[in-house]
Design a protein around this motif. Structure first.
Motif, short mmCIF file in Angstrom:
data_model
loop_
_atom_site.label_atom_id
_atom_site.label_comp_id
_atom_site.label_asym_id
_atom_site.label_seq_id
_atom_site.Cartn_x
_atom_site.Cartn_y
_atom_site.Cartn_z
N GLY A 145 0.84 -1.19 0.00
CA GLY A 145 0.00 0.00 0.00
C GLY A 145 0.88 1.24 0.00
N GLY A 146 0.36 2.31 0.51
CA GLY A 146 1.15 3.54 0.62
C GLY A 146 1.33 4.24 -0.71
N MET A 147 2.47 4.96 -0.83
CA MET A 147 2.71 5.81 -1.99
C MET A 147 4.02 5.42 -2.67
SD MET A 147 1.72 9.48 -0.35
CE MET A 147 2.05 10.30 -1.90
N ILE A 148 4.01 5.49 -4.03
CA ILE A 148 5.22 5.23 -4.81
C ILE A 148 5.90 6.59 -5.07
CG2 ILE A 148 6.16 4.38 -6.98
CD1 ILE A 148 3.71 2.50 -7.14
N HIS A 149 7.17 6.72 -4.69
CA HIS A 149 7.88 8.00 -4.85
C HIS A 149 8.91 7.98 -5.98
CE1 HIS A 149 6.31 10.14 -1.32
NE2 HIS A 149 6.30 8.95 -0.72
N ASP A 150 9.34 6.77 -6.42
CA ASP A 150 10.35 6.70 -7.47
C ASP A 150 10.44 5.28 -7.96
OD1 ASP A 150 12.30 7.51 -9.21
OD2 ASP A 150 13.87 7.85 -7.69
N GLN A 151 11.11 5.07 -9.09
CA GLN A 151 11.35 3.73 -9.60
C GLN A 151 12.72 3.68 -10.25
OE1 GLN A 151 8.40 2.72 -12.51
NE2 GLN A 151 9.29 4.03 -14.10
N SER A 152 13.26 2.47 -10.40
CA SER A 152 14.57 2.31 -11.01
C SER A 152 14.48 2.56 -12.50
CB SER A 152 15.11 0.90 -10.73
OG SER A 152 14.28 -0.05 -11.35
N ALA A 153 15.63 2.64 -13.15
CA ALA A 153 15.66 2.91 -14.59
C ALA A 153 14.99 1.79 -15.38
CB ALA A 153 17.11 3.09 -15.05
N SER A 154 15.13 0.57 -14.89
CA SER A 154 14.52 -0.57 -15.60
C SER A 154 13.05 -0.73 -15.26
CB SER A 154 15.27 -1.86 -15.23
OG SER A 154 15.12 -2.14 -13.84
N GLY A 155 12.58 -0.11 -14.21
CA GLY A 155 11.18 -0.23 -13.79
C GLY A 155 10.94 -1.45 -12.93
N ALA A 156 11.98 -2.24 -12.67
CA ALA A 156 11.82 -3.45 -11.88
C ALA A 156 11.70 -3.17 -10.39
CB ALA A 156 12.99 -4.40 -12.14
N THR A 157 12.17 -2.00 -9.96
CA THR A 157 12.15 -1.65 -8.54
C THR A 157 11.36 -0.37 -8.33
OG1 THR A 157 14.34 -2.63 -8.25
CG2 THR A 157 13.57 -1.14 -6.51
N LEU A 158 10.44 -0.43 -7.34
CA LEU A 158 9.66 0.75 -6.98
C LEU A 158 10.05 1.17 -5.56
CD1 LEU A 158 6.12 -0.31 -8.26
CD2 LEU A 158 7.83 1.06 -9.45
N PHE A 159 10.21 2.46 -5.33
CA PHE A 159 10.53 2.96 -4.00
C PHE A 159 9.24 3.43 -3.35
CE2 PHE A 159 14.42 3.28 -6.44
CZ PHE A 159 15.36 2.79 -5.56
N ILE A 160 8.75 2.60 -2.41
CA ILE A 160 7.40 2.76 -1.85
C ILE A 160 7.50 3.23 -0.41
CG2 ILE A 160 5.28 1.53 -1.21
CD1 ILE A 160 5.71 -0.28 -3.62
N GLU A 161 6.65 4.18 -0.09
CA GLU A 161 6.47 4.62 1.29
C GLU A 161 5.27 3.83 1.85
OE1 GLU A 161 5.30 8.64 3.88
OE2 GLU A 161 5.34 8.69 1.68
N PRO A 162 5.51 2.79 2.67
CA PRO A 162 4.42 1.95 3.16
C PRO A 162 3.37 2.78 3.90
CG PRO A 162 6.52 0.93 3.61
CD PRO A 162 6.81 2.31 3.15
N GLU A 163 2.13 2.31 3.83
CA GLU A 163 1.03 3.02 4.47
C GLU A 163 1.24 3.17 5.96
OE1 GLU A 163 -3.87 2.87 4.52
OE2 GLU A 163 -2.71 1.34 3.47
N ALA A 164 2.01 2.26 6.56
CA ALA A 164 2.21 2.27 8.01
C ALA A 164 3.03 3.48 8.48
CB ALA A 164 2.92 0.98 8.45
N VAL A 165 3.81 4.10 7.55
CA VAL A 165 4.65 5.23 7.97
C VAL A 165 4.27 6.53 7.30
CG1 VAL A 165 6.62 3.73 8.50
CG2 VAL A 165 6.40 4.73 6.21
N VAL A 166 3.19 6.53 6.51
CA VAL A 166 2.79 7.75 5.79
C VAL A 166 2.47 8.87 6.76
CG1 VAL A 166 1.03 8.78 4.32
CG2 VAL A 166 1.99 6.56 3.72
N GLN A 167 1.69 8.56 7.79
CA GLN A 167 1.32 9.59 8.75
C GLN A 167 2.54 10.14 9.47
OE1 GLN A 167 -1.67 10.91 8.94
NE2 GLN A 167 -0.99 12.38 10.50
N ALA A 168 3.49 9.26 9.85
CA ALA A 168 4.70 9.70 10.55
C ALA A 168 5.57 10.57 9.65
CB ALA A 168 5.48 8.48 11.04
N ASN A 169 5.67 10.21 8.36
CA ASN A 169 6.44 11.02 7.41
C ASN A 169 5.80 12.40 7.25
OD1 ASN A 169 8.82 9.81 6.51
ND2 ASN A 169 7.71 8.41 5.15
N ASN A 170 4.46 12.44 7.27
CA ASN A 170 3.77 13.73 7.19
C ASN A 170 4.11 14.60 8.40
OD1 ASN A 170 2.59 13.05 4.76
ND2 ASN A 170 0.67 12.34 5.70
#
Length: 784
Positions: free
Chosen positions: A209-234
């Motif tokens: 879940g959560g939000m995707i903030h970036d991905q690798s050049a090949s698209g195989a890797t997504l840098f995800i902010e899990p829903e469990a830490v979204v509120q804390a990051n805010n």
């Protein structure tokens, strides 16, 4: 003065070399704006400032300019109410401290040396301690506003760290979980866009879940902010905004404080710029081995061994020039590449440098005039755009000079009248020189025309000169010969190169009788000059040899007297020991006689025993020692105030500080003053002549001991001897604390000094120097 004059005389290149000696952009800006003055008093002040700077460099080697920055742009922004950045505020704090340190450095020299102009500048630098302290209390050396800058900032950053710690803990639990590890590309926590994220494989994007903030050049890797830490990051994001606002508030307060002192800070900067400018000139003077010239407004130039500052020392040929008193114009003749143009540029450069406050590369007692204008027509000044010939270019320049010059001008003309018909060119050159001569300006001109040699002879204030040419080597020597016109060496050169003699003799027939007479006269002058120079050189060698022999004889006499006195003292000591032994035996005999006389009632008169003992006492031999010979004084070596002398009766060196009359002088021996007769004084070194005033009017000052002793370069044995004498003098001068400068090096000298100080009778305590005291390179000694 015109900008192109600086290019013509290469003054712009001198300025470029001067720029290399500046320590900051403040000094470089002052140098770039430097122009010669036409006011002699202003030039004298400039020269005195450079001289004082040169004195400081000679004493200390360097000046502390560290931390000083050009903060004028920041001050202007603060005055307008704009908030300054941490780096700008740090520069202001560093400049405040650097200025104060420079002031203390100058003031530390004033007790021993007179530096009136530098002292007046230094006292204008204000401390502004609170500005420096407040800035450094809020901003660290990396330009970061510290937590301690305010309680609010400290609390906000504490909350940020705590919240980020919770975020990292949650994400660490995720990446360590065995159920999630196969879904992660790597088991790491990273940051994207100020948000904490984890690298997740593309196919498992919906698991977290959560939000995707970036991905690798090949698209195989997504840098995800899990829903469990979204509120804390805010929460972290909101705290960051608060932190920025608090930092901006702190910077605004500091900027406001700077704005309150902007005028003082701006004045400090101007003084620091003047200091950097002054020491840049002093450093350049040291670099080119320059001296302070005497200045005048009478148009008088006297250069002794003047050197072109842009030619290396090992290559330049010094010149001696004097103009402005017995003659006002100088006509220099000689071959091409013989040094005529360099001579003109050397004289012109010295005039510009002297008027700019720069020392000149010459010997002591050189003198320069401060002119209302310096004008030069040197080199090929033709304009391609205007299609002017070489002759036309020169004439254009000369017409411009004639329209601007006056009686207090210096005019330098190279190859006057060249570039046209020789007859007309020579006639025109003579007319131009005659016109300038009538205006009484100082004119130095070079030429090939022989007609101008006769022109110089026919004018009482015009003198011929030439650059020397060696016919044997067919090369110029670059020496300037005053009073001797240049010869035509064409026939001699042609002969040396192998041109047949018959052609040379035929060519001589085409030369007019007048020209031959002039050449013969010049040849005779050169022969006489060479003979005079040889005689002078021989006389100087003989004088030096006689002086050497005289000093050697004096030394031998002194050594003989010293050895004689040593032998007499040794004989006295030997005799004294023998008499002492006899006295002891006599005392024992007298005591025994008294005892016997008392026992046997024999009358022995006591006074006879006392007389016998007195005769024994007086039998100790005494030899009259030879007094040290005074140096033979001639009329020029009579004792005067300022002379360094030695008092023969006590063997102490000192200086004459007053002439009391009747062959009696007051001398300064360390901190002691004594009245001594002339026959008890030996002249060691003649000092500069001082005005002698009646004794009752002389105001004496006690000679003080410097508060530091420089031991760098000494071995341990010599250093300890110097320290012992220095500490005794310091105690006698009532100094309570002194500094011993031993340098860092290997530490051997420092250890030896410390071991010596531990046992010295006058030392109360000692320590290594602190900040601003030399650090590990100096030891601070407290005296008893």
């Amino acid at each position: 003065m015109e900008e192109r004059l600086y290019r013509t005389l290469e003054f712009d290149k001198v300025i470029h070399q001067l720029l290399e000696n500046a320590s900051s952009s403040l000094g470089r800006e002052k140098i770039e704006q430097l122009t010669p003055t036409t006011d002699v008093e202003e030039a004298r002040v400039r020269q005195q400032l450079t001289f004082e700077g040169f004195t400081v460099l000679r004493l200390k080697g360097s000046v502390p300019f560290g931390g000083i920055r050009d903060i004028r742009r920041g001050l202007a922004r603060a005055k307008l109410g704009a908030s300054l950045s941490p780096s700008e505020l740090l520069d202001i704090a560093g400049t405040v401290y650097g200025g104060w340190r420079l002031r203390r450095f100058i003031e530390s020299l004033l007790e021993q040396h007179e530096l009136p102009l530098l002292a007046d500048m230094a006292v204008q630098i204000e401390r502004l301690q609170k500005v420096e302290d407040d800035i450094l209390a809020c901003i660290d050396e990396h330009g970061v506003v510290m937590d301690s800058a305010s309680p609010a900032l400290s609390q906000i950053r504490s909350q940020i760290r705590a919240t980020e710690g919770r975020i990292k803990d949650r994400l660490e639990n995720i990446i360590r979980s065995t159920s999630y590890q196969k879904m992660l590309q790597e088991s790491i926590v990273t940051i994207r866009g100020d948000r904490y994220v984890i690298p997740v494989k593309q196919e498992y994007r919906h698991v977290f879940g959560g939000m995707i903030h970036d991905q690798s050049a090949s698209g195989a890797t997504l840098f995800i902010e899990p829903e469990a830490v979204v509120q804390a990051n805010n929460q972290v994001r909101e705290l960051r905004f608060k932190e920025e606002r608090e930092v901006e508030r702190i910077l605004q307060i500091l900027t406001g404080m700077v704005a309150e002192h902007v005028e003082v800070l701006d004045h400090n900067v101007k003084i620091l710029a003047e200091f950097d400018f002054t020491f840049a000139k002093a450093s350049y003077a040291h670099r080119i081995k320059a001296v302070q010239p005497k200045l005048n407004d009478k148009g008088y130039i006297k250069l002794k061994k003047g050197r072109h500052p842009l030619i290396p020392l090992q290559e330049v040929v010094p010149i001696d020039v004097e103009i402005g008193q017995t003659y006002t114009s100088l006509v220099i003749t000689g071959p091409n590449t013989g040094g005529k143009t360099v001579t003109l540029k050397t004289i012109g450069l010295h005039a510009l440098m002297a008027a700019s406050g720069m020392h000149i590369p010459a010997e002591e007692d050189s003198e320069m005039a401060v002119f209302s204008g310096v004008f030069a027509d040197i080199g090929d000044e033709q304009s391609i755009e205007q299609s002017l010939s070489t002759f036309s270019g020169h004439m254009t320049n000369i017409i411009r000079i004639l329209g601007q010059m006056d009686a207090n001008s210096l005019v330098l003309l190279d190859e006057l009248g060249a570039g046209t018909d020789p007859t007309e060119g020579a006639a025109l050159a003579m007319s131009i020189l005659d016109h300038m001569y009538q205006l009484k300006a100082r004119v130095i001109a070079t030429t090939h025309y022989s007609e101008l040699k006769a022109f110089a002879y026919n004018r009482p204030q015009v003198l011929n000169a030439s650059v020397e040419f060696d016919v044997e080597t067919l090369r110029p020597t670059y020496r300037l010969l005053i009073g001797v016109p240049g010869r035509s060496n064409a026939f001699a050169i042609a002969k040396r190169l192998g041109l047949p003699e018959v052609i040379i003799e035929d060519a001589k027939q085409h030369v007019s009788i007048e020209d031959k007479n002039v050449e013969n006269m010049i040849a005779s002058l050169e022969e006489n000059r060479l003979a005079a120079e040889q005689d002078r050189a021989r006389t100087e060698d003989i004088r030096k040899e006689m002086e050497k022999l005289r000093e050697q004889l004096e030394q031998e006499r002194a050594d003989f007297a010293k050895e004689k006195n040593h032998l007499l003292q040794k004989a006295e000591e030997e005799a004294a020991r023998s008499v002492a032994k006899a006295r002891k035996e006599a005392d024992e005999i007298i005591s025994e006689l008294r005892k016997i006389a008392q026992e046997e009632q024999i009358g022995i008169k006591e006074h006879r025993l006392i007389e016998a003992k007195k005769k024994l006492q007086e039998s100790v031999p005494s030899f009259e020692r030879e007094k040290e010979r005074k140096k033979k004084q001639t009329g020029k070596e009579t004792l005067k105030v300022g002379d360094e002398i030695k008092v023969l009766s006590i063997g102490q060196k000192g200086e004459i500080i007053a002439d009391l009359g009747n062959q009696e002088y007051q001398v300064q021996l360390g901190i002691i003053k004594m009245n001594i007769k002339a026959d008890d004084l030996m002249l060691l070194k003649s000092g500069k002549k001082k005005e002698v005033v009646p004794y009752t009017r002389v105001k004496m000052s006690t000679e003080t001991v410097r508060p530091e002793l420089d031991l760098r370069g000494y071995n341990i044995e010599d250093a300890l001897q110097e320290i012992d004498k220095y500490l005794d003098n310091a105690v006698m001068s009532n100094l309570h604390q002194v500094s011993l400068i031993h340098g860092k090096g290997t530490g051997v000298l420092r250890i030896g000094v410390h071991n010596f100080l531990k046992k010295h009778r006058s030392v109360k305590s000692f320590r290594l120097g602190g900040q601003g005291e030399g650090g590990l390179g100096a030891t601070i000694v407290e005296l008893k």
